[in-house]
Scaffold this active site. Structure first.
Site, PDB file in Angstrom:
ATOM      1  N   LYS A  22       0.838  -1.210   0.000  1.00  0.00           N
ATOM      2  CA  LYS A  22       0.000   0.000   0.000  1.00  0.00           C
ATOM      3  C   LYS A  22       0.870   1.256   0.000  1.00  0.00           C
ATOM      4  O   LYS A  22       0.650   2.174  -0.794  1.00  0.00           O
ATOM      5  CB  LYS A  22      -0.885  -0.007   1.249  1.00  0.00           C
ATOM      6  N   ASN A  23       1.851   1.291   0.899  1.00  0.00           N
ATOM      7  CA  ASN A  23       2.615   2.529   1.050  1.00  0.00           C
ATOM      8  C   ASN A  23       3.602   2.760  -0.088  1.00  0.00           C
ATOM      9  O   ASN A  23       4.229   3.812  -0.165  1.00  0.00           O
ATOM     10  CB  ASN A  23       3.353   2.543   2.399  1.00  0.00           C
ATOM     11  N   CYS A 116      -5.617  12.453  12.927  1.00  0.00           N
ATOM     12  CA  CYS A 116      -6.079  11.092  12.673  1.00  0.00           C
ATOM     13  C   CYS A 116      -6.188  10.370  13.994  1.00  0.00           C
ATOM     14  O   CYS A 116      -5.938  10.952  15.048  1.00  0.00           O
ATOM     15  CB  CYS A 116      -5.164  10.364  11.697  1.00  0.00           C
ATOM     16  N   ARG A 121      -0.487  14.434  13.547  1.00  0.00           N
ATOM     17  CA  ARG A 121       0.187  14.146  12.268  1.00  0.00           C
ATOM     18  C   ARG A 121       0.384  15.398  11.391  1.00  0.00           C
ATOM     19  O   ARG A 121      -0.328  15.613  10.405  1.00  0.00           O
ATOM     20  CB  ARG A 121      -0.565  13.048  11.498  1.00  0.00           C
ATOM     21  N   ASP A 303       4.307   0.566  12.102  1.00  0.00           N
ATOM     22  CA  ASP A 303       3.125  -0.082  11.536  1.00  0.00           C
ATOM     23  C   ASP A 303       2.967  -1.539  12.002  1.00  0.00           C
ATOM     24  O   ASP A 303       1.974  -2.191  11.654  1.00  0.00           O
ATOM     25  CB  ASP A 303       3.163  -0.035   9.998  1.00  0.00           C
ATOM     26  N   ARG A 395      -8.743  -0.669   4.356  1.00  0.00           N
ATOM     27  CA  ARG A 395      -7.888   0.374   3.769  1.00  0.00           C
ATOM     28  C   ARG A 395      -6.516  -0.185   3.430  1.00  0.00           C
ATOM     29  O   ARG A 395      -5.877   0.284   2.486  1.00  0.00           O
ATOM     30  CB  ARG A 395      -7.703   1.527   4.763  1.00  0.00           C
TER      31      ARG A 395
HETATM   32  C1  UD1 Z   1       4.024   6.833   6.505  1.00  0.00           C
HETATM   33  C2  UD1 Z   1       3.162   5.609   6.303  1.00  0.00           C
HETATM   34  C3  UD1 Z   1       2.598   5.122   7.624  1.00  0.00           C
HETATM   35  C4  UD1 Z   1       3.725   4.901   8.620  1.00  0.00           C
HETATM   36  C5  UD1 Z   1       4.620   6.139   8.723  1.00  0.00           C
HETATM   37  C6  UD1 Z   1       5.858   5.906   9.567  1.00  0.00           C
HETATM   38  C7  UD1 Z   1       2.300   5.939   4.070  1.00  0.00           C
HETATM   39  C8  UD1 Z   1       1.131   6.211   3.192  1.00  0.00           C
HETATM   40  N1  UD1 Z   1       2.086   5.944   5.389  1.00  0.00           N
HETATM   41  O1  UD1 Z   1       3.182   7.865   7.030  1.00  0.00           O
HETATM   42  O2  UD1 Z   1       1.924   3.887   7.388  1.00  0.00           O
HETATM   43  O3  UD1 Z   1       3.181   4.646   9.898  1.00  0.00           O
HETATM   44  O4  UD1 Z   1       5.069   6.526   7.407  1.00  0.00           O
HETATM   45  O5  UD1 Z   1       6.616   4.872   9.047  1.00  0.00           O
HETATM   46  O6  UD1 Z   1       3.380   5.663   3.607  1.00  0.00           O
HETATM   47  N2  UD1 Z   1       6.122  14.537  10.848  1.00  0.00           N
HETATM   48  C9  UD1 Z   1       6.206  15.880  11.167  1.00  0.00           C
HETATM   49  N3  UD1 Z   1       5.946  16.789  10.179  1.00  0.00           N
HETATM   50  C10 UD1 Z   1       5.625  16.426   8.903  1.00  0.00           C
HETATM   51  C11 UD1 Z   1       5.553  15.041   8.596  1.00  0.00           C
HETATM   52  C12 UD1 Z   1       5.807  14.114   9.594  1.00  0.00           C
HETATM   53  O7  UD1 Z   1       6.491  16.261  12.300  1.00  0.00           O
HETATM   54  O8  UD1 Z   1       5.417  17.302   8.066  1.00  0.00           O
HETATM   55  C13 UD1 Z   1       6.401  13.522  11.897  1.00  0.00           C
HETATM   56  C14 UD1 Z   1       5.191  12.639  12.220  1.00  0.00           C
HETATM   57  O9  UD1 Z   1       4.341  13.250  13.161  1.00  0.00           O
HETATM   58  C15 UD1 Z   1       5.869  11.395  12.752  1.00  0.00           C
HETATM   59  C16 UD1 Z   1       7.158  11.315  11.938  1.00  0.00           C
HETATM   60  O10 UD1 Z   1       7.345  12.600  11.379  1.00  0.00           O
HETATM   61  O11 UD1 Z   1       6.202  11.562  14.109  1.00  0.00           O
HETATM   62  C17 UD1 Z   1       7.124  10.292  10.816  1.00  0.00           C
HETATM   63  O12 UD1 Z   1       5.968  10.491  10.033  1.00  0.00           O
HETATM   64  P1  UD1 Z   1       5.958  10.196   8.466  1.00  0.00           P
HETATM   65  O13 UD1 Z   1       7.136   9.354   8.139  1.00  0.00           O
HETATM   66  O14 UD1 Z   1       5.819  11.499   7.732  1.00  0.00           O
HETATM   67  O15 UD1 Z   1       4.627   9.382   8.273  1.00  0.00           O
HETATM   68  P2  UD1 Z   1       3.684   9.368   7.018  1.00  0.00           P
HETATM   69  O16 UD1 Z   1       4.474   9.624   5.783  1.00  0.00           O
HETATM   70  O17 UD1 Z   1       2.498  10.212   7.280  1.00  0.00           O
END
Ligand code: UD1
Length: 416
Positions: A22-23, A116, A121, A303, A395
């Protein structure tokens, strides 16, 4: 609304074939917006999230066709660089269209994702990164608008390693003028495959698989075909099921993507063997308690944290599970407690006191991985467990009850 009814405490054995990730598929689908023409994506899992992304691409103006597991995307008719709230609120990964749209069309309007089930997030890193590339980013009415005549390469240092921000900024930078260097880039296999796909399309990304990506912007990209990597989280979920419930071989996978999970499972005393594209996990009692702290790849994935908590619920001791990626990602714990698991949660640390057995009960799923954890616990529990609100599991897991049924589980989907 559907629910899953599980008659637990069965020994599960056999082979299970793992679907495309998925990711990985979601950012790859967004990346096709960087081209004019027809791309084919193979091994597309039939999930609610892939269907949501298809709907989003349709709204943006692409023509899509999903036939078996092959998705055809024709981007020649794209005319509406916008991601509406209705879709983004159901799937945060819709946000992946922001980078490619602003890079290709000079403008994009994407709804802010909001929070979420497991916390706020934020998206600040995505927006700061785009601004660094010269985009003008404004927020109004719950929407983000990004504009740029042509993005300009720059140096970006992410203070936190973010999968989504890395993917978005890489997709923006491949068409920017000049060089972009991303430091502290995510190294997850899904980001590696995104970069490989972009390079196949004509991008120039160096350092793929490391935490420093150097991108030389190019004028245009061409559509290409790709087969999605196997879903390491689905694989990890079935591996944990093997350690909890019997003897399961996960097939069609890349074992290298699961090293942290294999290591921790070995410490529990599970029997593990592997080949080029499979791993077999056999339950060997007792399940020893093993502490886990989630980390960015190649660490133990957040995850799989919820599923690990379920496994530790049946260990013969006390285990500590810490989530360093998402501090609030513990909505499965009160539900697991309903099945008799004994867990103490303090901030982002769960202390699990293993029990000999769990007891079936009605429980509610709250997000994709929490649902997987409840299904594992329900499969291990005595009696009947009903997991409601399973739209969450749909999902991210393709035909999960069918796959468990083939391993010998008694699990049915019913309408509530
Ligand atoms: C992706 C995955 C999700 C997984 C996560 C961590 C997808 C579609 N989803 O989510 O399944 O749990 O990686 O491996 O690929 N953060 C910030 N600011 C930002 C973005 C992120 O502070 O602008 C923080 C988040 O709160 C979190 C950390 O960075 O603590 C990692 O998040 P991130 O790797 O961005 O997760 P996603 O890409 O949303």
């Amino acid at each position: 609304m559907d629910k899953l009814v599980i008659r637990g405490n069965r020994h599960l054995t056999g082979k299970v074939s793992i679907s495309g990730a998925k990711n990985a598929v979601l950012p790859i689908m967004a990346a096709t917006l960087l081209t004019d023409g027809v791309s084919h994506i193979k091994r597309v899992p039939r999930l609610r999230d892939t269907k949501t992304m298809i709907r989003l691409l349709d709204i943006i103006g692409a023509a899509t066709d999903l036939n078996d597991d092959i998705l055809t995307i024709d981007t020649t008719t794209v005319n509406n660089p916008e991601a509406p709230y209705d879709l983004v609120k159901t799937m945060r990964a819709s946000f992946y269209v922001l980078g490619p749209l602003v890079a290709k069309f000079g403008t994009a309007r994407v709804s802010q994702p909001g929070g979420c089930a497991w916390g706020p997030r934020p998206i600040d890193l995505h927006l700061k990164g785009l601004e660094k590339l010269g985009a003008e980013v404004t927020l109004a009415g719950g929407y983000i608008t990004a504009k740029a005549d042509r993005l300009q390469g720059n140096k970006i240092n992410f203070e936190i390693s973010s999968v989504g921000a890395t993917g978005n900024i890489v997709m923006a930078a491949v068409l920017a003028e000049g060089e972009t260097v991303i430091e502290n880039a995510a190294r997850e296999p899904e980001i590696v495959q995104l970069c490989q796909f972009l390079n196949l399309m004509g991008a120039e990304i160096n350092g793929v698989g490391t935490d420093v990506l150097t991108i030389n912007g190019v004028e245009e990209l061409s559509p290409r075909d790709i087969a999605v990597i196997p879903d390491r989280i689905e694989a990890g979920t079935f591996m944990i099921a093997g350690a909890m419930l019997g003897d399961i071989t996960v097939c069609d996978i890349i074992p290298e993507h699961l090293l942290a999970v294999i290591d921790r499972l070995e410490e529990t005393g599970a029997g593990i063997s592997q080949g080029d594209d499979w791993i077999r996990v056999k339950q060997l009692e007792p399940i020893k308690p093993v502490d886990v702290t989630t980390a960015v790849y190649p660490g133990f994935p957040t995850d799989l944290q919820a599923q690990w908590v379920a496994l530790m619920g049946l260990s013969d001791g006390t285990a500590v599970v810490t989530d360093t990626i998402y501090n609030d990602r513990f909505s499965h714990i009160p539900e697991l407690s309903r099945l008799g698991a004994k867990i103490k949660l303090e901030n982002n640390v769960a202390v699990i006191y293993g029990r000999d057995e769990l007891q079936g009960a009605p429980v509610m799923s709250t997000d994709i991985r929490a649902s997987a954890s409840l299904i594992l616990a329900g499969l291990a529990a005595q009696g009947v467990t009903e997991v409601s609100r399973i739209y969450h599991i749909d999902r991210g897991y393709e035909q999960i009850e069918e796959k468990f049924r083939q391993l010998g589980a008694v699990i049915d989907r019913r309408s509530e």
